[in-house]
Design a protein around this motif. Structure first.
Motif, PDB file in Angstrom:
ATOM      1  N   CYS A  46       0.829  -1.208   0.000  1.00  0.00           N
ATOM      2  CA  CYS A  46       0.000   0.000   0.000  1.00  0.00           C
ATOM      3  C   CYS A  46       0.861   1.255   0.000  1.00  0.00           C
ATOM      4  CB  CYS A  46      -0.941  -0.005   1.199  1.00  0.00           C
ATOM      5  SG  CYS A  46      -2.197  -1.298   1.114  1.00  0.00           S
TER       6      CYS A  46
ATOM      7  N   ILE B  90       3.694   1.715  -1.316  1.00  0.00           N
ATOM      8  CA  ILE B  90       4.314   1.930  -2.630  1.00  0.00           C
ATOM      9  C   ILE B  90       3.280   2.281  -3.697  1.00  0.00           C
ATOM     10  CG2 ILE B  90       5.570   0.725  -4.484  1.00  0.00           C
ATOM     11  CD1 ILE B  90       7.161  -0.695  -2.247  1.00  0.00           C
ATOM     12  N   PHE B  91       2.063   1.786  -3.556  1.00  0.00           N
ATOM     13  CA  PHE B  91       1.116   1.937  -4.666  1.00  0.00           C
ATOM     14  C   PHE B  91      -0.155   2.743  -4.381  1.00  0.00           C
ATOM     15  CE2 PHE B  91       3.550  -1.828  -6.062  1.00  0.00           C
ATOM     16  CZ  PHE B  91       3.928  -1.370  -7.317  1.00  0.00           C
ATOM     17  N   VAL B  92      -0.542   2.909  -3.132  1.00  0.00           N
ATOM     18  CA  VAL B  92      -1.885   3.457  -2.878  1.00  0.00           C
ATOM     19  C   VAL B  92      -1.838   4.931  -2.457  1.00  0.00           C
ATOM     20  CG1 VAL B  92      -3.992   3.242  -1.515  1.00  0.00           C
ATOM     21  CG2 VAL B  92      -2.790   1.180  -2.302  1.00  0.00           C
TER      22      VAL B  92
END
Lengths: 403, 403
Positions: B110, B112-114
């Motif tokens: 999360c 890294i991406f959200v």
């Protein structure tokens, strides 16, 4: 398959990693002997290995291997609080949450308080793992200058006025600061609390070394100056006073935000490693912590003196340095001709010579202090310290000769 | 001092904590005997305590107590990769990062991406600790329905169209899902990969139980269906196959994002507990993992059968339940008159009767499934399972009688 564009979060660009932490792998990969002034690792002699092994054998049972309570193992919470009431910083059970090392305490503070775009004041130089955590929450970092009495708190109102907004948080390491070795004066502690209250800013009070004072007198802690202050988020760790491999620390916060700390930790790692918590709890229960601290403070004082004397003997007026009254670190600033040597570039030469340190720019979010470096005096004994300083001197000589 | 308004980050309102994790403290505080169907804890009999104690005595040395490499202890990385190449999910050293349990793997994904406001699809019901982590990054959660073959992937395009935007991430537990016990069919795995590529969405592939299949045949993993896929973020843990108190897990990602994983972890907790990593590494090095898995799979199969039979015997057509081929959990849905019983309300009655479970609404971000509950069959032996089911039956009887 190929994907040319990954859907990274905006914060991914701010996940820059840690030069300090990465040195662990870097040094492990070197084939030759290296004197380790880089990581802030306790001396092997300061880790009570035999007792840890014995306690481990005595405590490991089925309870060690199942899920623990997020707030921490009950016996560790009880033992830690009972110990702390004997120190200059007493606390209570409803304030303490066990963390996976001090770094997780910093992560928790930022998770709870720092929004993207928030201003966070950091010391300059600072422990960049801490500032990197604030950056990972997309804080705007404002580096504030230091002198021999720590952060120049008197300078903050002007800096804040120029920034055009008040800080959400002020990240400060009050005792034997990493990396400078300086201690924040009592008057500045009071002034910082006043400013935090005026600005409604959180003080992230990171104090891994406070129990490692080997000279001078304790200064009043933020908590003693401002009890029951919800703007005070205190981050503590067993990494420097016992052993970093355990990854056991704690945060001490106002009871009104403790449930939020627990909730946040449940979204991060459920609970800290249980065998390590049981080990620390039993070490404290046996009453050994106070004697242990007395012993390692004497060890670190001896090493600090050895490093200061070795640096004077080998480098004389080519450097200035701080003279800490506790903790792990000296801060060295190159002088005269040597001031033109980049400590970032010097690192490679020094590594080849067999000594490692942290270059100054790795300790500033904006990469200042290329004429300075951090030395950890805690890890090596006096003979190794002399050897390391001689290697550092050869590296500096080589750098000067090549200009 | 008083502060009426604390400068919380916006995400603080989304730090809701975990009913599951909090049950650890809740149950510990109960004075009477409780059959534990609540936490997903391995059986005591499934933890090789004697060997762990012996390995601990053999491995604890100075290296155990200093900082470890953020990516993981070298011997654990090597041993784990060597083991995994013998399984249906081979990997390589440049893909694996050791984490502080599976939860940290979810936190890393999360982080890294959200971004705030991103759409994240979650199964309904789901492992709410995982969805809570996405919520802590201020994701908008979209609950997608399941059937006996796991997430109904065919339903996702319509859901996404109605949402008006594509998901940043899809959080899925493909094998013996927590809490439903269902397994995602092979066809749906392929379809999910297709959709993720079409939408440029990350699949957060959370698989704590994949190595605990005790019936049926392995289905192809996402990684085997789509090798070297940077949109696949695989989260793994030793919590269910060895012991959760260790807090040791790993993530398996494309090498192109591995440095970002390490950087992110450095802003979170520096490294995982070192003694636990050394313990797991040595357990693997001795070659015991494969036999251990064979042994505990037989144990869990026996317990799953015991629970299914006990539920049929005691509750018959008052319930339906899933019949998992691995893992830890059964999902029970109340039928007929009992369907009007709130499992949230039932929890108190059941606790008084001496049995704990997780009510359905705690396994749905929006609190669905108040007629359902999660039972962990792994923790208790068949006699205790029968005792627990009888207590649960008495609680259901009492709830019905009081309506």
């Amino acid at each position: 398959m190929s994907t040319t564009f990954l859907p990274y979060a905006e914060r991914a660009a701010r996940l820059t990693g840690s030069v300090i932490d990465s040195s662990t792998s870097l040094l492990a990969s070197q084939p030759h002997d290296i004197v380790r002034f880089a990581m802030g690792s306790p001396a092997d002699e300061a880790v009570p290995l035999d007792e840890f092994r014995e306690i481990s054998a005595a405590t490991l049972d089925h309870s060690s291997f199942t899920y623990g309570a997020t707030e921490g193992e009950p016996e560790l919470l009880t033992g830690l609080v009972d110990y702390l009431v004997t120190t200059s910083e007493p606390t209570s059970r409803d304030r303490v949450t066990i963390t996976s090392g001090g770094m997780q305490g910093l992560d928790l503070a930022c998770k709870i308080f720092v929004d993207p775009g928030d201003l966070v004041i950091v010391e300059s130089p600072t422990y960049t793992n801490g500032s990197a955590t604030a950056a990972s929450y997309r804080a705007d970092l404002l580096e504030a200058p230091m002198d021999e009495n720590g952060l120049i708190v008197e300078a903050l109102p002007d800096l804040v006025e120029r920034a055009g907004r008040t800080p959400k948080a002020i990240y400060v390491i009050p005792n034997f600061q990493n990396p400078s070795g300086t201690t924040l004066s009592a008057a500045r502690r009071e002034l910082l609390l006043d400013l935090a209250h005026r600005w409604n800013s959180v003080i992230i009070d990171d104090d891994p070394y406070g129990l490692l004072r080997f000279a001078g007198e304790d200064l009043p802690s933020f908590q003693s100056l401002s009890p029951s202050d919800p703007l005070l988020f205190s981050v503590r760790t067993f990494s420097k006073i016992l052993a970093p491999g355990l990854r056991v620390g704690w945060v001490d916060t106002d009871p009104s935000i403790r449930q939020l700390v627990v909730n946040a930790k449940q979204s991060m790692d459920t609970c800290a490693n249980v065998p390590a918590q049981q080990l620390v709890a039993e070490f404290i229960r046996r009453g050994g912590l106070s004697d242990h601290l007395t012993r390692i403070k004497a060890l670190y004082l001896e090493r600090k003196i050895a490093m200061v004397e070795s640096l004077k003997r080998n480098l004389g007026d080519r450097i200035t340095m701080t003279d800490p009254e506790g903790g792990f670190f000296l801060w060295v600033t190159l002088q005269g001709d040597d001031a033109a040597t980049s400590t970032t570039a010097l690192f490679e030469t020094a590594l080849a010579e067999g000594v490692a340190f942290i270059p100054g720019p790795a300790l500033s979010p904006s990469g200042k202090f290329d004429d300075a470096l951090r030395l950890c005096f805690a890890t090596s004994d006096p003979d190794r310290i002399e050897e390391g300083v001689q290697r550092l001197t050869r590296a500096l000589d080589a750098a000067r000769a090549h200009r």
